[in-house]
Design an enzyme around this catalytic site. Structure first.
Site, PDB file in Angstrom:
ATOM      1  N   TYR A   1      -9.321 -52.768   4.863  1.00  0.00           N
ATOM      2  CA  TYR A   1      -8.368 -51.959   5.643  1.00  0.00           C
ATOM      3  C   TYR A   1      -8.225 -52.507   7.067  1.00  0.00           C
ATOM      4  O   TYR A   1      -7.113 -52.718   7.556  1.00  0.00           O
ATOM      5  CB  TYR A   1      -8.852 -50.514   5.660  1.00  0.00           C
ATOM      6  CG  TYR A   1      -8.146 -49.579   6.637  1.00  0.00           C
ATOM      7  CD1 TYR A   1      -6.969 -48.921   6.275  1.00  0.00           C
ATOM      8  CD2 TYR A   1      -8.671 -49.331   7.910  1.00  0.00           C
ATOM      9  CE1 TYR A   1      -6.336 -48.053   7.159  1.00  0.00           C
ATOM     10  CE2 TYR A   1      -8.043 -48.463   8.794  1.00  0.00           C
ATOM     11  CZ  TYR A   1      -6.882 -47.831   8.416  1.00  0.00           C
ATOM     12  OH  TYR A   1      -6.253 -46.964   9.293  1.00  0.00           O
TER      13      TYR A   1
ATOM     14  N   SER B   1      -4.683 -49.703  14.139  1.00  0.00           N
ATOM     15  CA  SER B   1      -5.892 -48.866  14.174  1.00  0.00           C
ATOM     16  C   SER B   1      -6.899 -49.494  15.131  1.00  0.00           C
ATOM     17  O   SER B   1      -6.897 -50.713  15.333  1.00  0.00           O
ATOM     18  CB  SER B   1      -6.503 -48.817  12.767  1.00  0.00           C
ATOM     19  OG  SER B   1      -7.849 -48.400  12.821  1.00  0.00           O
TER      20      SER B   1
HETATM   21  P1  NAD Z   1      -1.585 -39.692   6.020  1.00  0.00           P
HETATM   22  O1  NAD Z   1      -2.306 -39.696   4.727  1.00  0.00           O
HETATM   23  O2  NAD Z   1      -1.080 -38.412   6.532  1.00  0.00           O
HETATM   24  O3  NAD Z   1      -0.363 -40.686   5.980  1.00  0.00           O
HETATM   25  C1  NAD Z   1      -0.291 -41.834   5.195  1.00  0.00           C
HETATM   26  C2  NAD Z   1       0.931 -41.726   4.307  1.00  0.00           C
HETATM   27  O4  NAD Z   1       1.210 -42.998   3.722  1.00  0.00           O
HETATM   28  C3  NAD Z   1       0.752 -40.789   3.110  1.00  0.00           C
HETATM   29  O5  NAD Z   1       1.230 -39.499   3.401  1.00  0.00           O
HETATM   30  C4  NAD Z   1       1.556 -41.429   1.984  1.00  0.00           C
HETATM   31  O6  NAD Z   1       2.706 -40.707   1.641  1.00  0.00           O
HETATM   32  C5  NAD Z   1       1.973 -42.752   2.580  1.00  0.00           C
HETATM   33  N1  NAD Z   1       1.751 -43.825   1.605  1.00  0.00           N
HETATM   34  C6  NAD Z   1       0.564 -44.352   1.213  1.00  0.00           C
HETATM   35  N2  NAD Z   1       0.787 -45.273   0.259  1.00  0.00           N
HETATM   36  C7  NAD Z   1       2.129 -45.337   0.050  1.00  0.00           C
HETATM   37  C8  NAD Z   1       2.971 -46.084  -0.804  1.00  0.00           C
HETATM   38  N3  NAD Z   1       2.489 -46.999  -1.652  1.00  0.00           N
HETATM   39  N4  NAD Z   1       4.313 -45.845  -0.760  1.00  0.00           N
HETATM   40  C9  NAD Z   1       4.820 -44.927   0.083  1.00  0.00           C
HETATM   41  N5  NAD Z   1       4.073 -44.206   0.937  1.00  0.00           N
HETATM   42  C10 NAD Z   1       2.744 -44.404   0.915  1.00  0.00           C
HETATM   43  O7  NAD Z   1      -2.589 -40.375   7.064  1.00  0.00           O
HETATM   44  P2  NAD Z   1      -2.498 -40.764   8.618  1.00  0.00           P
HETATM   45  O8  NAD Z   1      -3.899 -40.778   9.091  1.00  0.00           O
HETATM   46  O9  NAD Z   1      -1.485 -39.975   9.342  1.00  0.00           O
HETATM   47  O10 NAD Z   1      -2.035 -42.274   8.550  1.00  0.00           O
HETATM   48  C11 NAD Z   1      -0.901 -42.794   9.222  1.00  0.00           C
HETATM   49  C12 NAD Z   1      -1.229 -44.135   9.811  1.00  0.00           C
HETATM   50  O11 NAD Z   1      -2.216 -43.985  10.835  1.00  0.00           O
HETATM   51  C13 NAD Z   1      -1.800 -45.153   8.829  1.00  0.00           C
HETATM   52  O12 NAD Z   1      -1.204 -46.413   9.078  1.00  0.00           O
HETATM   53  C14 NAD Z   1      -3.262 -45.212   9.179  1.00  0.00           C
HETATM   54  O13 NAD Z   1      -3.842 -46.455   8.874  1.00  0.00           O
HETATM   55  C15 NAD Z   1      -3.190 -44.999  10.681  1.00  0.00           C
HETATM   56  N6  NAD Z   1      -4.446 -44.601  11.287  1.00  0.00           N
HETATM   57  C16 NAD Z   1      -4.988 -43.390  11.008  1.00  0.00           C
HETATM   58  C17 NAD Z   1      -6.188 -43.042  11.599  1.00  0.00           C
HETATM   59  C18 NAD Z   1      -6.828 -41.714  11.341  1.00  0.00           C
HETATM   60  O14 NAD Z   1      -7.980 -41.522  11.769  1.00  0.00           O
HETATM   61  N7  NAD Z   1      -6.182 -40.785  10.710  1.00  0.00           N
HETATM   62  C19 NAD Z   1      -6.830 -43.942  12.462  1.00  0.00           C
HETATM   63  C20 NAD Z   1      -6.246 -45.170  12.717  1.00  0.00           C
HETATM   64  C21 NAD Z   1      -5.043 -45.492  12.123  1.00  0.00           C
END
Ligand code: NAD
Ligand code: MG
Length: 282
Positions: A189, A176
């Site tokens: 985080y 991130s």
């Molecule tokens: P999202 O909620 O769509 O995806 C995260 C997924 O992680 C969830 O769908 C869930 O099923 C899974 N998860 C969480 N805890 C779990 C567990 N204990 N066991 C199994 N699965 C689990 O959100 P996203 O934004 O697509 O996130 C994906 C990645 O992108 C993450 O690593 C997040 O930190 C990173 N990210 C997102 C953003 C943003 O703005 N959306 C920014 C920077 C980084």
């Protein structure tokens, strides 16, 4: 005195669901043309049910890969992702369980390998976040949950997958922008996201001799269920970067294709920054 919020009562404890989002995120651009960059490959994607993981899954499928996705409990989102992948003419194995458990991580990787008889690309991507503006509000329960979800499984999954990976295969880790510049409301985080950068660099040098590449993506604000589940106010989300808007998952997925396929054959230990123009080092 200000009463500290108790972690289990937070709204953020609830998982986000993509099928309930308004507006719905864009998963892949309609005009994204696959060109067989991942033909015959098998990819294992954690958090592949929704958001960035779903976008990666659909891009990989359009490039010819079969997919296994792991998710916590969002069955409906996972079934939609499966359907989207089948529409691309590929197979999608859906695996539900808790990545905090090493035993589950091992069994999920094994399930994928048993089903497809191979494994070429690992995408570590699942995460949780629980915003807190005051350090004293980050309880040890929250701290443990954030680290146990966001970084430990990256080790567990990589370890479990390694015996199946061969020369030319790839591991891609989601970090991130907060790893690079910190975050005043996501101290725990952002620390896990920094750990992911260091893990990626270390693993890349460990695996260079096996010709397995390890890279990552460091997204900025992307419109996904994680955002809706974490923040009370989302109208300003992503407005403070040079592009003054949040990104769509469809703008992130193609970077994973690049890192998964031969196009990035001379890259390892590196991060691609998809963040609306915020300049960060490394
Ligand atoms: P999202 O909620 O769509 O995806 C995260 C997924 O992680 C969830 O769908 C869930 O099923 C899974 N998860 C969480 N805890 C779990 C567990 N204990 N066991 C199994 N699965 C689990 O959100 P996203 O934004 O697509 O996130 C994906 C990645 O992108 C993450 O690593 C997040 O930190 C990173 N990210 C997102 C953003 C943003 O703005 N959306 C920014 C920077 C980084
Ligand atoms: Mg989800």
């Amino acid at each position: 005195m200000k009463k500290p919020k108790t972690f289990p009562e937070q709204k953020q404890n609830l998982p986000g669901n993509e099928y309930q989002m308004n507006p719905e995120p864009e998963i892949i651009r309609e005009n994204y043309a696959g060109s067989g960059k991942l033909l015959g490959k098998v990819a294992f994607i954690t958090g592949g049910d929704s958001g960035i993981g779903r976008s990666v899954a659909v891009h990989f499928a359009r490039e010819g890969a079969d997919i296994a996705i792991v998710y916590l409990k969002e069955d409906k989102d996972a079934l939609i992702t499966q359907e989207l992948i089948e529409k691309e003419g590929r197979q999608c194995l859906i695996i539900s369980g808790d990545l905090k458990e090493e035993k589950f991580c091992k069994s999920a990787v094994k399930k994928c390998h048993t089903h497809f008889k191979k494994l070429n690309i690992v995408v570590n991507n699942a995460a949780v976040q629980f915003p807190q503006t005051d350090l004293e509000d980050i309880t040890s329960a929250q701290l443990h949950k954030t680290f146990e979800t966001n970084i430990y499984p990256y080790f567990y999954i990589a370890k479990a997958a390694l015996p199946f990976l061969q020369e030319g295969d790839a591991i891609i880790n989601t970090s991130s922008v907060t790893a690079y510049r910190g975050s005043e409301h996501l101290a725990d985080y952002s620390s896990t996201k920094g750990a992911i950068v260091s893990f990626t660099r270390s693993l890349s040098t460990m695996l260079a001799k096996k010709k397995i590449r390890v890279n990552g993506v460091a997204p900025g604000p992307i419109w996904t269920p994680l955002i809706v589940a974490s923040f009370d106010k989302v109208s300003d989300f992503g407005k403070d970067n040079p592009m003054k808007r949040a990104g769509q998952p469809s703008e992130v997925g193609p970077a994973y294709v690049f890192l998964a396929c031969e196009d990035s054959s001379y890259m390892t230990g590196q991060f691609i920054h998809i963040n609306g123009g915020e300049l960060v080092g490394g």
